[in-house]
Design a protein around this motif. Structure first.
Motif, PDB file in Angstrom:
ATOM      1  N   ASP A 145       6.669  55.799  16.874  1.00  0.00           N
ATOM      2  CA  ASP A 145       5.859  55.195  15.483  1.00  0.00           C
ATOM      3  C   ASP A 145       6.119  54.030  15.882  1.00  0.00           C
ATOM      4  O   ASP A 145       6.209  53.847  14.273  1.00  0.00           O
ATOM      5  CB  ASP A 145       5.683  56.410  14.934  1.00  0.00           C
ATOM      6  CG  ASP A 145       4.899  55.914  14.229  1.00  0.00           C
ATOM      7  OD1 ASP A 145       3.177  55.356  14.675  1.00  0.00           O
ATOM      8  OD2 ASP A 145       4.489  56.604  12.676  1.00  0.00           O
ATOM      9  N   HIS A 146       5.999  53.270  16.020  1.00  0.00           N
ATOM     10  CA  HIS A 146       6.892  51.594  16.068  1.00  0.00           C
ATOM     11  C   HIS A 146       6.172  51.041  16.677  1.00  0.00           C
ATOM     12  O   HIS A 146       6.750  50.517  17.655  1.00  0.00           O
ATOM     13  CB  HIS A 146       8.113  51.706  16.085  1.00  0.00           C
ATOM     14  CG  HIS A 146       9.028  52.328  14.803  1.00  0.00           C
ATOM     15  ND1 HIS A 146       9.611  53.605  15.535  1.00  0.00           N
ATOM     16  CD2 HIS A 146       9.462  52.800  13.227  1.00  0.00           C
ATOM     17  CE1 HIS A 146      10.236  54.167  14.307  1.00  0.00           C
ATOM     18  NE2 HIS A 146      10.496  52.967  13.103  1.00  0.00           N
ATOM     19  N   PRO A 147       4.779  50.451  16.543  1.00  0.00           N
ATOM     20  CA  PRO A 147       3.993  50.240  17.655  1.00  0.00           C
ATOM     21  C   PRO A 147       4.402  48.854  18.089  1.00  0.00           C
ATOM     22  O   PRO A 147       4.894  47.981  18.937  1.00  0.00           O
ATOM     23  CB  PRO A 147       3.040  50.020  17.265  1.00  0.00           C
ATOM     24  CG  PRO A 147       2.712  50.512  15.884  1.00  0.00           C
ATOM     25  CD  PRO A 147       4.183  51.401  15.857  1.00  0.00           C
ATOM     26  N   THR A 148       4.929  47.550  16.865  1.00  0.00           N
ATOM     27  CA  THR A 148       5.063  46.491  17.037  1.00  0.00           C
ATOM     28  C   THR A 148       7.013  46.831  18.133  1.00  0.00           C
ATOM     29  O   THR A 148       6.752  45.597  18.906  1.00  0.00           O
ATOM     30  CB  THR A 148       5.458  45.810  15.626  1.00  0.00           C
ATOM     31  OG1 THR A 148       4.433  46.197  14.574  1.00  0.00           O
ATOM     32  CG2 THR A 148       6.032  44.544  15.828  1.00  0.00           C
ATOM     33  N   LEU A 149       7.465  47.453  17.652  1.00  0.00           N
ATOM     34  CA  LEU A 149       8.963  47.587  18.677  1.00  0.00           C
ATOM     35  C   LEU A 149       8.807  47.383  19.887  1.00  0.00           C
ATOM     36  O   LEU A 149       9.597  47.221  20.515  1.00  0.00           O
ATOM     37  CB  LEU A 149       9.036  48.475  17.597  1.00  0.00           C
ATOM     38  CG  LEU A 149      11.253  48.512  18.313  1.00  0.00           C
ATOM     39  CD1 LEU A 149      11.749  47.430  18.993  1.00  0.00           C
ATOM     40  CD2 LEU A 149      11.941  49.416  17.346  1.00  0.00           C
ATOM     41  N   TRP A 150       7.307  48.932  20.641  1.00  0.00           N
ATOM     42  CA  TRP A 150       7.408  48.826  21.856  1.00  0.00           C
ATOM     43  C   TRP A 150       6.741  48.170  22.435  1.00  0.00           C
ATOM     44  O   TRP A 150       6.912  47.797  23.612  1.00  0.00           O
ATOM     45  CB  TRP A 150       7.248  50.475  21.707  1.00  0.00           C
ATOM     46  CG  TRP A 150       7.949  51.403  20.900  1.00  0.00           C
ATOM     47  CD1 TRP A 150       8.177  52.167  19.888  1.00  0.00           C
ATOM     48  CD2 TRP A 150       9.147  52.002  21.999  1.00  0.00           C
ATOM     49  NE1 TRP A 150       9.242  52.713  20.204  1.00  0.00           N
ATOM     50  CE2 TRP A 150       9.825  52.848  20.781  1.00  0.00           C
ATOM     51  CE3 TRP A 150      10.141  51.211  23.251  1.00  0.00           C
ATOM     52  CZ2 TRP A 150      11.729  53.167  21.521  1.00  0.00           C
ATOM     53  CZ3 TRP A 150      10.979  52.164  23.358  1.00  0.00           C
ATOM     54  CH2 TRP A 150      12.375  52.758  23.415  1.00  0.00           C
ATOM     55  N   ALA A 151       6.200  47.202  21.995  1.00  0.00           N
ATOM     56  CA  ALA A 151       5.169  46.316  22.232  1.00  0.00           C
ATOM     57  C   ALA A 151       6.008  45.436  22.739  1.00  0.00           C
ATOM     58  O   ALA A 151       5.867  44.667  23.602  1.00  0.00           O
ATOM     59  CB  ALA A 151       4.129  45.833  21.621  1.00  0.00           C
ATOM     60  N   TYR A 152       6.694  44.573  21.670  1.00  0.00           N
ATOM     61  CA  TYR A 152       8.488  44.038  22.715  1.00  0.00           C
ATOM     62  C   TYR A 152       8.789  44.457  23.502  1.00  0.00           C
ATOM     63  O   TYR A 152       9.164  43.731  24.681  1.00  0.00           O
ATOM     64  CB  TYR A 152       8.650  43.514  20.880  1.00  0.00           C
ATOM     65  CG  TYR A 152      10.761  43.032  21.290  1.00  0.00           C
ATOM     66  CD1 TYR A 152      10.278  41.871  21.045  1.00  0.00           C
ATOM     67  CD2 TYR A 152      11.178  43.989  21.720  1.00  0.00           C
ATOM     68  CE1 TYR A 152      11.585  41.332  20.864  1.00  0.00           C
ATOM     69  CE2 TYR A 152      12.780  43.424  21.238  1.00  0.00           C
ATOM     70  CZ  TYR A 152      12.547  42.471  21.162  1.00  0.00           C
ATOM     71  OH  TYR A 152      14.030  41.549  21.722  1.00  0.00           O
ATOM     72  N   ALA A 153       9.260  44.976  23.400  1.00  0.00           N
ATOM     73  CA  ALA A 153       9.975  46.106  24.627  1.00  0.00           C
ATOM     74  C   ALA A 153       8.981  45.806  25.620  1.00  0.00           C
ATOM     75  O   ALA A 153       9.412  45.948  26.786  1.00  0.00           O
ATOM     76  CB  ALA A 153      10.774  47.671  23.877  1.00  0.00           C
ATOM     77  N   ARG A 154       8.192  46.400  25.631  1.00  0.00           N
ATOM     78  CA  ARG A 154       6.966  46.146  26.792  1.00  0.00           C
ATOM     79  C   ARG A 154       6.621  44.620  27.559  1.00  0.00           C
ATOM     80  O   ARG A 154       6.486  44.541  28.854  1.00  0.00           O
ATOM     81  CB  ARG A 154       5.668  47.339  26.899  1.00  0.00           C
ATOM     82  CG  ARG A 154       4.816  46.482  28.032  1.00  0.00           C
ATOM     83  CD  ARG A 154       2.700  47.929  27.252  1.00  0.00           C
ATOM     84  NE  ARG A 154       3.371  48.855  26.545  1.00  0.00           N
ATOM     85  CZ  ARG A 154       3.199  49.170  25.281  1.00  0.00           C
ATOM     86  NH1 ARG A 154       2.776  48.871  24.603  1.00  0.00           N
ATOM     87  NH2 ARG A 154       2.925  50.227  25.074  1.00  0.00           N
ATOM     88  N   ARG A 155       6.616  44.017  26.587  1.00  0.00           N
ATOM     89  CA  ARG A 155       6.440  42.552  27.094  1.00  0.00           C
ATOM     90  C   ARG A 155       7.974  41.839  27.646  1.00  0.00           C
ATOM     91  O   ARG A 155       7.524  41.321  28.749  1.00  0.00           O
ATOM     92  CB  ARG A 155       6.516  41.361  25.434  1.00  0.00           C
ATOM     93  CG  ARG A 155       5.453  40.386  25.830  1.00  0.00           C
ATOM     94  CD  ARG A 155       5.254  39.752  24.515  1.00  0.00           C
ATOM     95  NE  ARG A 155       6.052  39.658  23.658  1.00  0.00           N
ATOM     96  CZ  ARG A 155       5.806  40.205  22.228  1.00  0.00           C
ATOM     97  NH1 ARG A 155       4.936  41.576  22.191  1.00  0.00           N
ATOM     98  NH2 ARG A 155       6.481  40.217  21.168  1.00  0.00           N
ATOM     99  N   LEU A 156       9.036  41.946  27.068  1.00  0.00           N
ATOM    100  CA  LEU A 156       9.902  41.595  28.121  1.00  0.00           C
ATOM    101  C   LEU A 156      10.308  42.597  29.395  1.00  0.00           C
ATOM    102  O   LEU A 156      10.280  41.804  30.586  1.00  0.00           O
ATOM    103  CB  LEU A 156      11.211  41.649  26.725  1.00  0.00           C
ATOM    104  CG  LEU A 156      11.460  41.176  25.781  1.00  0.00           C
ATOM    105  CD1 LEU A 156      12.530  41.945  25.457  1.00  0.00           C
ATOM    106  CD2 LEU A 156      11.334  40.228  26.019  1.00  0.00           C
ATOM    107  N   ALA A 157       9.975  43.379  28.913  1.00  0.00           N
ATOM    108  CA  ALA A 157       9.705  44.594  30.336  1.00  0.00           C
ATOM    109  C   ALA A 157       8.973  43.654  31.684  1.00  0.00           C
ATOM    110  O   ALA A 157       9.220  43.719  33.165  1.00  0.00           O
ATOM    111  CB  ALA A 157       8.660  46.205  30.634  1.00  0.00           C
TER     112      ALA A 157
END
Length: 288
Positions: A231-243
Motif C-alpha cells: 500500500d505504497h503505490p508511488t514507491l512501487w510504481a517507481y520500482a516498476r519504472r526502474l525495472a
C-alpha cells in the motif's frame, strides 16, 4: 529526506575479507587501467545485483569484464569453487568461504576487493568519466542516508519475518519497516528519481532493496503485512519504472533469486508468499 533510525537486527552477511581500492595513479598499487580488472558476481545476490546494475549503467563491458556466477554457491560453506583459486592466491592458507562479489586484478591474479559499496564507487569514480554521474558531487550525504535506510529496511524485514523470537518484537520490526516505506512514499511523490533528476546509485540501492523485499522477505510475512507493504503505490510504481530500464531489468534473475533463497533459508513460508506485490517478470521480459 528524513531517515528514521531502526533497531539493529543481526544479519547473516559475511564481513568483507578484502578491502583494496582502485586508485588514481601508479603509486596506489591498484590504479585504473581498462581491462586490468574483472568482476565476479552472482546477480541473484543483492550485492551482486547492485554491482551488475551499476556496471551496466556505466557501460563498462569494454573496460571491466564481468563473470556471472551460478545463483546458488556450490560449496557447503556458501562459497563458489570458481573463486577459490583467487582467494588462495590472495591470502596465504585462506580457509574462509570463497564468496562473491569479487573484484580481481588480472595483472597479479589476486583479489582487490570483496566490498560491494567500495567496488561500485571505484568503478564510477575511476572509469565513469563521460558516463552517467551515479555518485554526483555534493550528494554524498544523501547517498549514504539512502544506504542506511535500505540497510534498516533489510534488517526490519528479516526480523518481521523471522520464525522465532518475540511476537511483539516482530510487530515492532514490521512497523519500523512500514515507517521507512511511508517516508520513501512521501519523498517520491512528484519525483522520478530519488535524489537527483537522473538515475544515481541511490536509486540502484533502493531498487535492489525493494526487489529483495518482494522476492525474498515477502515469503515469510503474513498476507496482511504484505498488503500493508504494497500500500505504497508511488514507491512501487517507481520500482516498476526502474525495472523496465534495461540496465536494471536485464539482471533480474527471478528463478535464481528463488533458488538461492530456498537453498539457504531456514524459515517457514507464510501466507504472504502468495501475494506478489509486483509482477517483475512482465516488466523485465525475463522469467528466469
Amino acid at each position: 529526506m528524513t531517515v528514521t533510525p531502526l533497531a539493529h537486527v543481526p544479519t547473516t552477511h559475511p564481513a568483507p575479507a578484502f578491502r583494496g581500492r582502485i586508485g588514481q595513479d601508479a603509486r596506489s598499487g591498484h590504479y585504473a587501467v581498462p581491462l586490468r580488472y574483472r568482476l565476479h558476481v552472482a546477480a541473484a545476490c543483492a550485492d551482486g545485483l547492485r554491482i551488475a546494475v551499476v556496471h551496466s549503467l556505466l557501460g563498462l563491458d569494454d573496460v571491466c569484464p564481468v563473470t556471472f556466477l551460478d545463483p546458488v554457491p556450490d560449496c557447503p560453506d556458501g562459497g563458489h569453487s570458481a573463486l577459490r583459486p583467487l582467494y588462495e592466491a590472495s591470502a596465504h592458507r585462506y580457509t574462509g568461504a570463497a564468496v562473491a562479489p569479487v573484484l580481481s586484478d588480472a595483472w597479479s591474479g589476486r583479489i582487490v576487493s570483496t566490498h560491494a559499496a567500495d567496488i561500485t564507487r571505484d568503478l564510477a569514480q575511476h572509469f565513469g568519466a563521460g558516463r552517467p554521474a551515479l555518485y554526483p558531487c555534493g550528494a554524498e550525504s544523501e547517498t549514504e542516508a539512502v544506504e542506511r535506510m535500505c540497510a534498516g529496511i533489510e534488517r526490519s524485514a528479516q526480523h518481521a519475518g523471522s520464525a522465532g523470537g518475540d511476537e511483539a518484537e516482530r510487530a515492532a520490526a514490521l512497523e519500523q519497516l512500514l515507517d521507512s516505506l511511508s517516508s520513501l512514499e512521501r519523498w517520491l511523490i512528484g519525483r522520478k528519481y530519488l535524489i537527483r533528476d537522473h538515475v544515481t546509485a541511490a536509486d540502484v540501492e533502493l531498487w535492489v532493496t525493494l526487489v529483495q523485499l518482494d522476492t525474498v522477505h515477502r515469503d515469510h510475512l503474513d498476507a496482511a503485512a504484505v498488503q500493508r507493504i504494497a500500500d505504497h503505490p508511488t514507491l512501487w510504481a517507481y520500482a516498476r519504472r526502474l525495472a523496465a530500464h534495461p540496465a536494471f531489468g536485464t539482471h533480474l534473475d527471478l528463478d535464481g533469486i528463488a533458488r538461492r533463497h530456498h537453498a539457504h533459508c531456514q524459515g517457514l513460508e507464510a501466507a504472504g508468499a502468495a501475494v506478489q506485490i509486483l509482477d517483475w517478470a512482465s516488466h523485465t521480459g525475463r522469467t528466469s
